[in-house]
Design a protein around this motif. Structure first.
Motif, PDB file in Angstrom:
ATOM      1  N   VAL A  86      21.361  15.786 -23.887  1.00  0.00           N
ATOM      2  CA  VAL A  86      20.037  15.655 -24.506  1.00  0.00           C
ATOM      3  C   VAL A  86      19.779  14.192 -24.884  1.00  0.00           C
ATOM      4  CG1 VAL A  86      18.662  16.233 -26.546  1.00  0.00           C
ATOM      5  CG2 VAL A  86      19.895  18.034 -25.321  1.00  0.00           C
ATOM      6  N   VAL A  95      10.888  19.030 -22.544  1.00  0.00           N
ATOM      7  CA  VAL A  95      10.690  20.364 -23.132  1.00  0.00           C
ATOM      8  C   VAL A  95      11.811  21.299 -22.711  1.00  0.00           C
ATOM      9  CG1 VAL A  95       9.164  22.377 -23.154  1.00  0.00           C
ATOM     10  CG2 VAL A  95       8.196  20.081 -23.333  1.00  0.00           C
ATOM     11  N   THR A 139      24.654  18.321 -26.247  1.00  0.00           N
ATOM     12  CA  THR A 139      24.152  17.280 -27.150  1.00  0.00           C
ATOM     13  C   THR A 139      24.160  15.911 -26.471  1.00  0.00           C
ATOM     14  OG1 THR A 139      25.008  18.508 -29.056  1.00  0.00           O
ATOM     15  CG2 THR A 139      24.450  16.175 -29.388  1.00  0.00           C
ATOM     16  N   SER A 172      14.848  21.957 -24.890  1.00  0.00           N
ATOM     17  CA  SER A 172      14.761  22.918 -25.992  1.00  0.00           C
ATOM     18  C   SER A 172      14.985  24.324 -25.452  1.00  0.00           C
ATOM     19  CB  SER A 172      13.384  22.820 -26.658  1.00  0.00           C
ATOM     20  OG  SER A 172      13.217  23.864 -27.590  1.00  0.00           O
ATOM     21  N   SER A 173      15.885  25.046 -26.052  1.00  0.00           N
ATOM     22  CA  SER A 173      16.181  26.410 -25.600  1.00  0.00           C
ATOM     23  C   SER A 173      15.134  27.411 -26.063  1.00  0.00           C
ATOM     24  CB  SER A 173      17.562  26.828 -26.112  1.00  0.00           C
ATOM     25  OG  SER A 173      17.606  26.749 -27.538  1.00  0.00           O
ATOM     26  N   VAL A 174      14.202  26.979 -26.906  1.00  0.00           N
ATOM     27  CA  VAL A 174      13.177  27.890 -27.443  1.00  0.00           C
ATOM     28  C   VAL A 174      12.076  28.127 -26.427  1.00  0.00           C
ATOM     29  CG1 VAL A 174      11.509  28.242 -29.304  1.00  0.00           C
ATOM     30  CG2 VAL A 174      13.694  27.117 -29.783  1.00  0.00           C
TER      31      VAL A 174
END
Length: 337
Positions: free
Chosen positions: A170, A263, A167, A266-268
């Motif tokens: 990020v 981008v 966190t 983001s773990s997605v």
């Protein structure tokens, strides 16, 4: 190594060699020409040139080694130093471009007060801010151990290995790119669009005077009239092309890398490793384009480089003439015998 990795390694080699050559040429012009050194924008260009040269000799070779060996080149200490430099130099070069745009804005929008608003002292203060701004983020990252070898980019850069710091990392990355890339882009767009507005205004005034002159000169030859109209079109397009180049190269080179870094948080979304290296190469390409965009294609630098070449050729021709004269004098006694 796959064909993709060979191709990317070749691209990094080309970028490194061209960046070294082009920026060394800019540095030579700066050292040779007293007129260039007297100009305030020369300080910003010199700072940008040093950033590009350091990038070419520090970060690019390690990225090349990372592509070839697919692992961290050198020890952790070397990688930490190079990662620190990469973050510092990238931010510094972005802010240097923003400083150059501010200088052009003041020169075009406030021409009468330019020399009082943009002096060497003012340029030194701006450069001091860029250095402090650029150093603050890598210092924080290094103190929190957020610098290391990132396999996605095959380079030593900002990288967090601890999941518990996700966190904070990020937030740090978002603030870093907002205050480096986004801030520089906003300054570039604001200043250069103001410059473009003034340039178009002056072009309209010149066009009106030109058309009035053409109307009065009824006996003017059609070819002369056509050349005047063609010069009008070129004049209108010249400022737009230059400003589009300044802003366009900045976005083209840095935006893919910055977007990829955001981008990646983001773990997605899964990012292809080849694209990560390509985006890094695009960021490196700014060190190649900067010497041409800001220096070598300008008339003053072209003239300086021609003077350097002529001086070198003249010196070599004098030396060759002297050697020929000496050999001729040595042969005279042999002929007399």
């Amino acid at each position: 190594m796959s064909i993709w990795e060979l191709l990317l390694a070749f691209v990094v080699v080309v970028l490194m060699l061209v960046a070294l050559l082009a920026n060394v040429l800019v540095l030579m012009c700066f050292l040779y020409s007293a007129d260039i050194r007297k100009q305030v924008p020369g300080l910003f260009i010199l700072n940008l040139t040093f950033c590009n040269l350091l990038m070419a000799v520090s970060s690019m070779p390690l990225t090349l080694a990372g592509i070839i060996y697919r692992s961290q080149p050198g020890g952790d200490q070397v990688c930490h130093v190079v990662g620190f430099l990469e973050t510092f130099l990238t931010t510094n070069s972005m802010l240097s471009m923003a400083a150059l745009s501010i200088d052009r804005w003041i020169a075009v929008v406030f021409p009468l007060s330019y020399h009082s608003k943009m002096r060497y002292r003012d340029a030194a203060l701006i450069l001091s801010y860029t250095w402090l701004h650029s150093a603050s983020f890598p210092i924080v990252a290094a103190s929190l151990s957020w610098v290391g070898f990132h396999h996605l980019y095959a380079s030593c850069t900002l990288y967090n290995k601890r999941p518990e710091d996700r966190t904070q990392f990020v937030i740090f990355t978002g603030v870093f790119h907002a205050l480096s890339f986004l801030l520089s882009l906003v300054v570039l767009c604001f200043t250069y669009l103001k410059v473009l507005k003034v340039a178009r205004f002056h072009c309209k005034r010149i066009d009106v005077i030109t058309m009035q002159t053409l109307v009065l000169l009824v006996d003017i030859h059609p070819s002369v009239r056509e050349r005047c109209l063609e010069e009008q079109r070129r004049r209108r397009q010249r400022a737009t092309k230059k400003i589009s180049t300044f802003i366009g190269t900045f976005i083209l080179c840095f935006a893919p890398y910055v977007i990829t870094r955001l981008v990646e948080l983001s773990s997605v979304v899964h990012i292809n490793a080849h694209w990560g290296i390509i985006s890094k190469c695009l960021a490196y390409s700014k060190a190649v384009s900067d010497p041409f965009v800001y220096s070598l294609l300008r008339h003053q630098y072209k003239k300086t480089w021609k003077d350097i070449i002529n001086k070198i050729l003249k010196r070599s021709s004098i030396n060759s003439s002297a050697l020929a004269g000496e050999s001729h004098n040595r042969n005279l006694p042999q002929l007399n015998e």
